[in-house]
Design an enzyme around this catalytic site. Structure first.
Site, PDB file in Angstrom:
ATOM      1  N   ASN A  25       0.850  -1.192   0.000  1.00  0.00           N
ATOM      2  CA  ASN A  25       0.000   0.000   0.000  1.00  0.00           C
ATOM      3  C   ASN A  25       0.880   1.234   0.000  1.00  0.00           C
ATOM      4  OD1 ASN A  25      -1.766   2.068   0.566  1.00  0.00           O
ATOM      5  ND2 ASN A  25      -2.011   1.517   2.716  1.00  0.00           N
ATOM      6  N   CYS A  26       0.962   1.916  -1.154  1.00  0.00           N
ATOM      7  CA  CYS A  26       1.651   3.200  -1.218  1.00  0.00           C
ATOM      8  C   CYS A  26       0.635   4.284  -0.901  1.00  0.00           C
ATOM      9  CB  CYS A  26       2.269   3.396  -2.604  1.00  0.00           C
ATOM     10  SG  CYS A  26       3.266   4.894  -2.747  1.00  0.00           S
ATOM     11  N   ILE A  27       1.040   5.527  -0.894  1.00  0.00           N
ATOM     12  CA  ILE A  27       0.141   6.599  -0.481  1.00  0.00           C
ATOM     13  C   ILE A  27      -0.924   6.902  -1.526  1.00  0.00           C
ATOM     14  CG2 ILE A  27       1.484   8.533  -1.387  1.00  0.00           C
ATOM     15  CD1 ILE A  27       0.810   9.937   1.344  1.00  0.00           C
ATOM     16  N   THR A  28      -0.685   6.512  -2.776  1.00  0.00           N
ATOM     17  CA  THR A  28      -1.673   6.777  -3.824  1.00  0.00           C
ATOM     18  C   THR A  28      -2.165   5.509  -4.516  1.00  0.00           C
ATOM     19  OG1 THR A  28       0.089   7.064  -5.469  1.00  0.00           O
ATOM     20  CG2 THR A  28      -0.702   9.047  -4.336  1.00  0.00           C
ATOM     21  N   ARG A  29      -1.474   4.386  -4.346  1.00  0.00           N
ATOM     22  CA  ARG A  29      -1.780   3.214  -5.174  1.00  0.00           C
ATOM     23  C   ARG A  29      -1.454   1.920  -4.444  1.00  0.00           C
ATOM     24  NH1 ARG A  29       2.925   5.174  -9.159  1.00  0.00           N
ATOM     25  NH2 ARG A  29       2.668   7.013  -7.874  1.00  0.00           N
TER      26      ARG A  29
END
Length: 639
Positions: A25-29
Site C-alpha cells: 500500500n503506497c500513499i496513492t496506489r
C-alpha cells in the site's frame, strides 16, 4: 461501490487471493505482484468506481488516491489471507489514539541526543525477547540452585550435577556470552553497513584473546587490554566506525576490488582505532555512568535517589531517551550479576496503573472510562505506552501525579537493593526475573507505586473538565471544514515546500503523476533534503516510510507532497519525519528531512511531485513559470 466491495472485486479480477504474491500500500496506489496473468482482467479493474488508473509495469499498480487506497488496503487485509503493508487510519480505537499521540511526541524528537537514543533503541529492542528468554532460563536455574541448598532441604543437591540442569544453565548463558556480536550486527544494520563487519566489531571488544595479550605497544603507547573493556557502548561506537570506514572506502574502490579490499581495510583500520581509542574512552564513560547511578544515586542517595530515578523515568520515555539505559542495565548485570536500576525504573509504570484506576473511579465521561478500561490490563503487564500516550500525557496533570506516586515504589526498592537478572518487561511480568529471591519485596514495591499513583491522582490529578483535552471541544458540523467542497474564494497561493528545479508533471517517469491521475500540480527536483509546509493546515496523512505527507488546508484543499518516485520501496531510514498525523502546521514549517545522496545512490528518481488531490474542486491550478525556485516562493496559484 463501498470500499469492502471494491477490495473484493479487485482481488477477484486479479485472479483471487491465491494469485497475489505481494501487495504493498503506497500513499496513492496499490502495488501488486502476481503468480500468473491467465485469470487477470485489468480492463475490468479500470472500469471500477473509485479506481483512478491501472498501470502494468511488471508490478500492477492500481491508483485509488490518498486516503482511499489505505481504506481499500485495510479491507483486503481484514477479509483475505493476503499480507498487506497498511497504514491504520482508524480514529475510534483507544489504541489508535495512543499511537497518534505517541507519534506526535516522537515526531518532535529532532535533537542530536534524541536521535542518538532512537538509534540505540533500534539496536537493542530486537534483542530484548532473547534477553527475556535467556533471563527466565537462568532464573529457573537459580531457583533450582536455591531449592537445592542444604539449608533449604527441598531438592536433592545432586540435581545440580544433572545434565538437564547444566544444559538449562548453558543455554541461558548463550546470549549473554555473545551479546556483543548481536549488538554489533544490529548497529551495522541500523547505520547501513555490512552486518557481519559489525559482528566482528562486537567480537573484537569481547575477544578473550585481548585478556591473554595483557598489554600492547602501539604508536608509542602502552595499552592495557582486557576482554569487554568499553562494554556494549564500545561495541556500538566501534560498529558505527566500521560502517563509516566501509562506506568511505566503497565509494572510492574499484568494483572489481570492492569485495576483497573494502572489508579488509574496514576491519584493519577499524580494529586499530577501536583498540587504541574507542575501548579506553568507552571504558571510562561506562565506568562514569555506573558510578553515578550506583554509587551516587542508589548507594549515597539511598531512598531519595530511588525516588528520583523512578519519578523521572517516564519523562525520559516520552522523548525516547529510556532506550539509552539498556546498555547500562547490561553493564550492571555483567559487573554485579543483576541490575538494581531496572526494578526501580519499573515502578514508573506502576504509578501509571494507579493513576488509571483513580481516573476510572472519578471520571463521569463514559468514553474516558471505556478508554481507561481498554488500556489498564496491559498496564499491569508492564506495557505502559497505551496508558501514557492514550490518557495521562494528553490530560497532563495525571501524568505528573503518576510519576510522583511511582517514586515511592522506587524508594522502597532502593532501600532493599532489589535487582533483576536481565533486561525485560516491567509490571508483574518482571517478577520471575527478580534476583536473589526478592520476589515479595518487588511485589510490595509495585503495590506501593500503584497506591502512590492512585492517591495523588485521585486527590490532585484529575478534574472532569480536563476530558476535552482528550476528545476536543464539541464542534458543530457547520464549523468543520469540508474536505470535498472547499470554501469559495477567488485565489489561493501555495508556497514552495522545496528548493530546486521546477519540472512539469508530464515529464515525470511515473504515469500516475504524469497523467495527473491523482491531481494537478508541479514537480521539483530538490537541491537539499528539507521539505516544508506549503500552506497552513492539518497533516491528514503521513506514510510510515516518511516519503509522502498529505496536508488539508482550512478551506479543504488537499495537498500531497511526495518525495521522489517509487521511494516507498526504500527500506532504510533515509526519511526523518518532524510532524505526525493530525498535527496542525503553518506555512514554512519543517515537515521532513531526507538524504538525497542515499536515495539517488539507490537508483531512485528524487524528483518530487506536489499535487492537489481534489483538483476537480477548483477552476484553475497554475504553476509559476520560472525554472528555479526557493523555499517559500509562490509555487501554485489556485482559483
Amino acid at each position: 461501490m463501498n470500499n469492502q466491495k471494491l477490495a473484493q472485486t479487485i482481488v477477484e479480477n486479479l485472479g483471487g487471493e491465491a494469485n497475489i504474491t505481494n501487495l504493498t500500500n503506497c500513499i496513492t496506489r496499490l502495488r501488486i505482484d502476481l503468480k500468473s496473468r491467465s485469470n487477470v482482467d485489468l480492463e475490468a479493474i479500470k472500469q471500477l468506481e473509485g479506481v483512478l488508473s491501472v498501470l502494468d509495469q511488471g508490478t500492477i499498480q492500481i491508483v485509488l488516491g490518498p486516503g482511499k487506497v489505505t481504506k481499500v488496503a485495510n479491507e483486503i487485509h481484514e477479509n483475505t489471507a493476503i499480507d498487506v503493508d497498511v497504514e491504520d487510519e482508524g480514529d475510534d480505537s483507544e489504541f489508535d489514539m495512543a499511537s497518534d499521540t505517541k507519534a506526535a511526541y516522537k515526531a518532535k524528537q529532532t535533537s542530536m541526543f534524541q536521535q542518538l537514543f532512537r538509534h540505540i533503541g533500534n539496536i537493542f529492542v530486537p534483542i530484548v525477547p532473547g534477553l527475556v528468554a535467556s533471563g527466565l532460563m537462568l532464573g529457573i536455574a537459580n531457583l533450582i540452585t536455591n531449592l537445592a541448598n542444604p539449608d533449604a532441604g527441598i531438592l536433592d543437591p545432586a540435581v545440580l550435577e544433572t545434565d538437564w540442569y547444566m544444559l538449562l544453565k548453558a543455554i541461558g548463558n548463550l546470549l549473554f556470552g555473545s551479546l556483543g556480536v548481536f549488538v554489533g550486527i544490529n548497529t551495522a544494520r541500523e547505520f547501513g553497513g555490512t552486518m557481519v563487519l559489525g559482528g566482528i566489531a562486537g567480537l573484537l571488544i569481547y575477544a578473550p584473546v585481548l585478556g591473554d595479550v595483557g598489554s600492547l605497544n602501539l604508536f608509542g603507547l602502552t595499552l592495557q587490554l582486557s576482554s569487554g573493556l568499553g562494554g556494549l557502548l564500545g561495541v556500538i561506537v566501534a560498529a558505527y566506525l566500521f560502517t563509516q570506514i566501509e562506506k568511505f572506502t566503497r565509494k572510492r574502490m574499484a568494483d572489481s576490488l570492492d569485495l576483497v579490499l573494502t572489508p579488509l581495510i574496514t576491519v584493519m583500520i577499524g580494529s586499530i582505532v577501536t583498540i587504541v581509542v574507542i575501548q579506553p574512552l568507552a571504558g571510562l564513560l561506562m565506568d562514569g555512568i555506573t558510578w553515578f547511578l550506583v554509587d551516587v544515586m542508589l548507594q549515597a542517595g539511598g531512598i531519595i535517589g530511588g525516588y528520583v530515578l523512578a519519578a523521572t523515568f517516564l519523562p525520559l520515555v516520552t522523548v525516547g531517551m529510556h532506550q539509552g539505559l539498556i546498555p547500562v542495565h547490561l553493564e550492571l548485570i555483567d559487573k554485579f550479576g543483576s541490575t538494581t536500576l531496572l526494578p526501580i525504573l519499573a515502578m514508573a509504570g506502576g504509578g501509571q496503573v494507579g493513576a488509571m484506576i483513580a481516573i476510572y473511579i472519578k471520571a463521569k465521561n463514559k468514553r474516558l472510562k471505556n478508554t481507561v478500561a481498554s488500556v489498564l490490563p496491559v498496564g499491569f503487564l508492564g506495557i505502559g505506552e497505551p496508558l501514557i500516550y492514550g490518557v495521562s500525557l494528553p490530560l497532563g496533570r495525571p501524568f505528573i501525579t503518576a510519576c510522583l506516586g511511582a517514586g515511592f515504589g522506587g524508594a522502597f526498592l532502593s532501600l532493599f537493593k532489589v535487582g533483576a537478572i536481565t533486561v525485560g518487561p516491567s509490571g508483574v511480568v518482571l517478577i520471575p526475573l527478580i534476583a536473589d529471591n526478592k520476589y515479595l519485596l518487588y511485589i510490595i514495591g509495585l503495590l506501593i507505586s500503584y497506591a502512590g499513583g492512585f492517591v495523588l491522582t485521585y486527590l490532585f490529578g484529575y478534574k472532569e473538565e480536563m476530558v476535552h483535552k482528550l476528545y476536543g471541544e464539541s464542534t458543530s458540523e457547520m464549523e468543520k471544514p469540508d474536505s470535498k467542497k472547499p470554501a469559495q474564494q477567488e485565489e489561493t497561493h501555495l508556497s514552495s515546500p522545496l528548493a530546486g528545479e521546477l519540472r512539469p508533471l508530464s515529464e515525470l517517469n511515473d504515469e500516475v503523476f504524469a497523467t495527473e491521475a491523482v491531481g494537478k500540480g508541479i514537480a521539483i527536483y530538490p537541491r537539499n533534503g528539507k521539505l516544508y509546509a506549503p500552506a497552513n493546515g492539518k497533516v491528514t496523512t503521513v506514510f510510515p516510510t516518511g516519503h509522502a505527507i498529505g496536508i488539508t488546508t482550512g478551506t479543504g484543499m488537499e495537498i500531497l507532497l511526495h518525495i521522489g518516485l517509487d521511494t516507498v520501496d526504500i527500506k532504510e531510514n533515509v526519511f526523518e519525519l518532524n510532524v505526525a498525523k493530525d498535527e496542525d502546521v503553518e506555512t514554512g514549517q519543517l515537515l521532513c528531512t531526507f538524504d538525497i545522496d542515499a536515495i539517488t545512490n539507490k537508483g531512485y528518481d528524487i524528483t518530487s511531485p506536489i499535487v492537489i488531490t481534489n483538483s476537480d474542486a477548483y477552476d484553475t491550478i497554475n504553476p509559476v513559470s520560472q525554472k528555479e525556485i526557493e523555499v517559500g516562493n509562490r509555487l501554485l496559484t489556485v482559483k
